[in-house]
Scaffold this active site. Structure first.
Site, mmCIF file in Angstrom:
data_model
loop_
_atom_site.group_PDB
_atom_site.id
_atom_site.type_symbol
_atom_site.label_atom_id
_atom_site.label_comp_id
_atom_site.label_asym_id
_atom_site.label_seq_id
_atom_site.Cartn_x
_atom_site.Cartn_y
_atom_site.Cartn_z
ATOM 1 N N ASP A 87 0.829 -1.208 0.000
ATOM 2 C CA ASP A 87 0.000 0.000 0.000
ATOM 3 C C ASP A 87 0.869 1.267 0.000
ATOM 4 O O ASP A 87 2.102 1.208 -0.051
ATOM 5 C CB ASP A 87 -0.934 -0.034 1.211
ATOM 6 C CG ASP A 87 -2.332 0.498 0.912
ATOM 7 O OD1 ASP A 87 -2.462 1.343 0.002
ATOM 8 O OD2 ASP A 87 -3.287 0.083 1.603
ATOM 9 N N GLU A 94 -0.756 1.730 -5.086
ATOM 10 C CA GLU A 94 -0.321 3.126 -4.994
ATOM 11 C C GLU A 94 -1.448 4.091 -5.390
ATOM 12 O O GLU A 94 -1.259 5.301 -5.347
ATOM 13 C CB GLU A 94 0.935 3.293 -5.876
ATOM 14 C CG GLU A 94 1.634 4.619 -5.831
ATOM 15 C CD GLU A 94 1.172 5.560 -6.935
ATOM 16 O OE1 GLU A 94 1.607 6.724 -6.932
ATOM 17 O OE2 GLU A 94 0.377 5.125 -7.797
ATOM 18 N N TRP A 95 -2.627 3.536 -5.744
ATOM 19 C CA TRP A 95 -3.847 4.285 -6.036
ATOM 20 C C TRP A 95 -3.780 5.072 -7.350
ATOM 21 O O TRP A 95 -4.654 5.906 -7.631
ATOM 22 C CB TRP A 95 -4.229 5.242 -4.906
ATOM 23 C CG TRP A 95 -4.002 4.718 -3.527
ATOM 24 C CD1 TRP A 95 -4.211 3.425 -3.100
ATOM 25 C CD2 TRP A 95 -3.517 5.437 -2.396
ATOM 26 N NE1 TRP A 95 -3.890 3.303 -1.779
ATOM 27 C CE2 TRP A 95 -3.467 4.525 -1.305
ATOM 28 C CE3 TRP A 95 -3.131 6.759 -2.184
ATOM 29 C CZ2 TRP A 95 -3.025 4.894 -0.046
ATOM 30 C CZ3 TRP A 95 -2.705 7.124 -0.918
ATOM 31 C CH2 TRP A 95 -2.647 6.211 0.133
ATOM 32 N N GLY A 96 -2.745 4.849 -8.162
ATOM 33 C CA GLY A 96 -2.639 5.526 -9.448
ATOM 34 C C GLY A 96 -2.120 6.943 -9.377
ATOM 35 O O GLY A 96 -2.089 7.651 -10.396
ATOM 36 N N ASP A 114 -9.740 3.503 -3.679
ATOM 37 C CA ASP A 114 -10.418 2.308 -3.183
ATOM 38 C C ASP A 114 -11.839 2.204 -3.723
ATOM 39 O O ASP A 114 -12.522 3.207 -3.931
ATOM 40 C CB ASP A 114 -10.480 2.326 -1.662
ATOM 41 C CG ASP A 114 -9.119 2.080 -1.021
ATOM 42 O OD1 ASP A 114 -8.145 1.860 -1.760
ATOM 43 O OD2 ASP A 114 -9.046 2.114 0.218
#
Length: 394
Positions: free
Chosen positions: A150, A183-185, A205
């Site tokens: 994460d 890394e959520w982009g 998320d």
């Protein structure tokens, strides 16, 4: 050439370290499995994980391809041990992490675990920052097969640097581990991470909401995440996948129709299929969605192409995915709040026009003609028609 100079060159060549790399040959199709977060959040323990493994096996999900069981955040003790090593929470995982990994392996599963590139995980447990080498060795010693990594508590850190550090540590530890970059982009990892991770998050998320406003500001509805992956098709392929986050199929907040559409569209995206429901309480209808081999085959097609949205108008989206052996998958999505009568002229669908196919409706399990005639169907609100077009040679 000067002999001394030549000797120096040869010596440098021999002693140079191997190039940093990820493990090749892994995740040749999008990984499939189950992750604890979407249903259980931080409330996980050894008993739950073992119950879930039993349920996944009994439901037919394991036989359908769901092989990774991934413990998300909060499996850890709040502190590292006296030697600075990660350790499982001794009360919730009394047998230890290696014993749990051995248990899953004995049942035919692969063992997945979670940590974070920052100083702490998102739930406040010890992160991997500047502990990458020791942590990777620990994961290898436990028999870990999959690491979700994460991006919380990473202020002023560089994503490329931190994820490469863990990639190198995993490779040095010697156990092939699928590296899932969560890394959520933010830094557009699809543009740089093909030689770093096996999959990378392209979005924030997910939440079990079709299209609306989630209660938590960091969560996102299914439709938003779907559309954020438009245009990223060229970056996906065997061993390096775009990840629009885990599945909410079967979770409270989505209707059965929306769960079926969500599953269909993630298969069109060649997305990792990480279930997030309580498999112990899964309805027969949700089990049928999750284990449908015809639909899963769209996701797991060895060509590894991510589907594209080729048309979006008047509440109807058309997605097309190139498959191996000259086949195509087509998904027609009704984005409106009412049932829609669809009449699709195949001549308007560029990848299909002028070619000969036999068409199969994958959810109804019925033949649906050929491109010589229009495709007609009534699609429920937020529903899909999912078709496989197989080439006809005669």
């Amino acid at each position: 050439m000067n002999r001394l100079f030549f000797a120096v060159l040869v010596g440098c060549s021999v002693s140079a370290p191997a190039l940093a790399q990820k493990f090749d040959g892994l995740a040749q199709t999008p990984p499939m499995g189950w992750n604890s977060w979407n249903t259980f959040n931080v409330h996980i323990d050894e008993k739950l994980i073992k119950e879930m493994a039993t349920a996944i096996e009994a439901s037919g999900m394991h036989a359908a391809g769901y092989e990774y069981i991934v413990l998300d955040d909060a499996w850890l003790s709040k502190e590292r041990d006296a030697d600075g090593n990660l350790q499982g929470d001794p009360k919730r995982f009394p047998s230890g992490m290696k014993a749990l990994g051995d248990y899953l392996h004995e049942k035919g599963f692969k063992f997945g675990i979670y940590n974070c590139a920052g100083t702490k995980t998102c739930a406040g447990y010890p992160g991997g920052y500047q502990h990458e080498e020791a942590d990777a060795k620990m994961y290898a010693s436990w028999g870990v097969d999959y690491l979700k990594y994460d991006w919380c508590n990473t202020e002023h850190m560089d994503a490329k640097e931190r994820y490469k550090a863990m990639r190198d540590a995993l490779h040095a530890a010697g156990r092939p581990i699928v590296f899932s970059m969560c890394e959520w982009g933010t830094s557009k990892p699809w543009t740089w991470a093909a030689d770093v991770g096996h999959l990378w998050r392209t979005t924030g998320d997910i939440a079990p909401i079709w299209d609306g406003t989630p209660q938590k500001q960091w969560e996102n509805p299914v439709m938003k995440l779907l559309h954020q992956n438009i245009g990223l098709e060229t970056y996906a392929g065997p061993g390096h996948w775009n990840d629009p986050d885990m599945l909410e199929v079967g979770n409270k907040g989505l209707t059965e129709t929306e769960s079926r559409s969500h599953f269909s569209l993630w298969c069109m995206l060649a997305a990792p299929l990480m279930a997030g429901n309580d498999v112990r309480k899964m309805t027969p209808e949700i089990r049928a969605i999750m284990t449908d081999q015809d639909v899963i085959a769209i996701d797991q097609d060895p060509l590894g192409k991510q589907g594209s949205c080729v048309s979006a108008e008047k509440g109807r989206e058309i997605w097309v995915k190139e498959l191996s052996d000259g086949a195509q998958a087509v998904c027609i999505l009704n984005t409106t709040e009412e049932p829609m009568a669809v009449k699709l002229d195949w001549k308007t669908v560029e990848p299909i026009a002028g070619k000969k196919y036999a068409i199969r409706d994958l959810w109804t399990k019925k033949d649906a003609g050929t491109p010589d005639a229009d495709f007609e169907a009534t699609i429920d609100s937020h529903g899909v028609a999912l078709l496989r077009l197989s080439p006809v040679t005669n």
